[in-house]
Scaffold this motif. Sequence first.
Motif, PDB file in Angstrom:
ATOM      1  N   CYS A 222      -5.687  11.214  15.899  1.00 50.75           N
ATOM      2  CA  CYS A 222      -6.378  12.784  14.794  1.00 50.75           C
ATOM      3  C   CYS A 222      -5.573  11.974  13.538  1.00 50.75           C
ATOM      4  N   ALA A 223      -4.604  11.878  13.936  1.00 51.76           N
ATOM      5  CA  ALA A 223      -3.456  10.866  12.387  1.00 51.76           C
ATOM      6  C   ALA A 223      -4.254   9.670  11.609  1.00 51.76           C
ATOM      7  N   GLU A 224      -5.129   8.440  12.732  1.00 51.94           N
ATOM      8  CA  GLU A 224      -5.866   7.677  12.227  1.00 51.94           C
ATOM      9  C   GLU A 224      -7.452   8.360  11.117  1.00 51.94           C
ATOM     10  N   LEU A 225      -7.769   8.745  12.116  1.00 47.82           N
ATOM     11  CA  LEU A 225      -8.551   9.911  11.614  1.00 47.82           C
ATOM     12  C   LEU A 225      -8.840  10.144   9.834  1.00 47.82           C
ATOM     13  N   LYS A 226      -7.354  11.348   9.746  1.00 48.13           N
ATOM     14  CA  LYS A 226      -7.236  11.883   8.978  1.00 48.13           C
ATOM     15  C   LYS A 226      -6.888  10.430   7.620  1.00 48.13           C
ATOM     16  N   ALA A 227      -6.682   9.212   7.670  1.00 44.62           N
ATOM     17  CA  ALA A 227      -6.463   8.164   6.797  1.00 44.62           C
ATOM     18  C   ALA A 227      -7.838   7.776   6.443  1.00 44.62           C
TER      19      ALA A 227
ATOM     20  N   PRO B 207     -10.915   6.925   4.950  1.00 43.97           N
ATOM     21  CA  PRO B 207     -11.246   7.780   3.296  1.00 43.97           C
ATOM     22  C   PRO B 207     -13.241   8.676   4.307  1.00 43.97           C
ATOM     23  N   PHE B 208     -13.583   7.730   4.883  1.00 48.01           N
ATOM     24  CA  PHE B 208     -14.881   7.330   5.707  1.00 48.01           C
ATOM     25  C   PHE B 208     -15.063   8.550   6.756  1.00 48.01           C
ATOM     26  N   LEU B 209     -13.714   9.197   7.243  1.00 47.40           N
ATOM     27  CA  LEU B 209     -13.734  10.110   8.583  1.00 47.40           C
ATOM     28  C   LEU B 209     -12.804  11.253   8.610  1.00 47.40           C
ATOM     29  N   CYS B 210     -12.489  10.919   7.548  1.00 49.89           N
ATOM     30  CA  CYS B 210     -11.358  12.371   7.390  1.00 49.89           C
ATOM     31  C   CYS B 210     -12.103  13.611   6.964  1.00 49.89           C
ATOM     32  N   GLY B 211     -12.801  13.601   6.821  1.00 48.52           N
ATOM     33  CA  GLY B 211     -13.872  14.810   7.155  1.00 48.52           C
ATOM     34  C   GLY B 211     -14.517  14.955   8.043  1.00 48.52           C
ATOM     35  N   ILE B 212     -14.453  14.575   9.030  1.00 45.17           N
ATOM     36  CA  ILE B 212     -15.131  15.247  10.390  1.00 45.17           C
ATOM     37  C   ILE B 212     -13.380  16.210  10.824  1.00 45.17           C
ATOM     38  N   PRO B 213     -13.965  17.092  11.584  1.00 47.25           N
ATOM     39  CA  PRO B 213     -13.110  18.597  12.130  1.00 47.25           C
ATOM     40  C   PRO B 213     -12.540  17.713  13.755  1.00 47.25           C
ATOM     41  N   VAL B 214     -11.685  18.381  13.800  1.00 44.78           N
ATOM     42  CA  VAL B 214     -10.589  18.229  15.050  1.00 44.78           C
ATOM     43  C   VAL B 214      -9.839  19.227  15.606  1.00 44.78           C
ATOM     44  N   VAL B 215     -10.731  18.961  16.567  1.00 37.84           N
ATOM     45  CA  VAL B 215      -9.877  20.909  17.496  1.00 37.84           C
ATOM     46  C   VAL B 215      -9.293  19.931  18.340  1.00 37.84           C
TER      47      VAL B 215
ATOM     48  N   LEU C   7       0.822  18.483  11.720  1.00 38.25           N
ATOM     49  CA  LEU C   7       1.283  17.079  10.377  1.00 38.25           C
ATOM     50  C   LEU C   7       0.483  15.998  10.889  1.00 38.25           C
ATOM     51  N   ALA C   8      -0.370  15.617  12.241  1.00 33.42           N
ATOM     52  CA  ALA C   8      -1.573  14.736  12.146  1.00 33.42           C
ATOM     53  C   ALA C   8      -3.034  14.881  11.318  1.00 33.42           C
ATOM     54  N   GLY C   9      -3.079  16.435  10.785  1.00 35.14           N
ATOM     55  CA  GLY C   9      -4.094  16.810  10.229  1.00 35.14           C
ATOM     56  C   GLY C   9      -5.032  17.066  10.861  1.00 35.14           C
ATOM     57  N   CYS C  10      -4.749  17.948  12.171  1.00 31.12           N
ATOM     58  CA  CYS C  10      -6.529  18.659  12.757  1.00 31.12           C
ATOM     59  C   CYS C  10      -6.321  19.511  12.111  1.00 31.12           C
TER      60      CYS C  10
END
Length: 240
Positions: free
Chosen positions: A66-71, A73-81, A97-100
Amino acid sequence: MAYPKIMLVDDTRLILELEKSFLKLSHVDIVTAGNGAEALELIRKDPPDLIFMDMHMPVMDGVACCAELKADPFLCGIPVVMLTTAGKEEDRERAKLAGCDNFLTKPLDRRLFLDLARKYTDAVERREPRIPCHLPALFLQGKTPVGGVVLDIGDGGVFVATRERLLLHQKLRLALYLQGERPRLLELKGWVAWLNEEGKRVHNSLPVGFGMEFLELGEEETAVLKSFLAALRPEEPPAS
């Protein structure tokens, strides 16, 4: 028309199959991964619209993924549950903290799972609510037949009142006697999705027992079940 894509990430095959069963009536495409590293590789090739990700996995856990995804800019908008262990607040803090974007605790509850999925895409079909009933049931514990009473039923599962001790995720066959104009003995495959144990109730309104999710329903079983549910549902009053 392309359907929204939902990714399910978990190293436990039974959990993936359970999540897929929750979504089987929805107009979505489903892709699965067994760990965070595999998920990242698939996401970078073809990003999904929503991700349900287990926190504890080998190779790369859900927090690191999740931390890598949210870092990115092209993938950070994908919602992670993030799927976390019930009662472990430190897990939620790490995931936050990882941005989920949201949390879901195990054991998984179909209603909560679908409500969260629906929050991020309206292509998810939430099941019709369970219908109260009182049906005699029989299931095998090892080779010993054990009786119980089904207190609610839906197209995806039942709640069985019993004091017999079962294991979470235990697979079983349940025989139900469906009363009506054409009484029918129906045998269904499933697994124990959650337990209502003495002193540790998931649903306080229900007695001791277990929630069973159906697996591998055939066409005949599905048709019989749907017909029975239709007969149980109260008729809606005519429009005035």
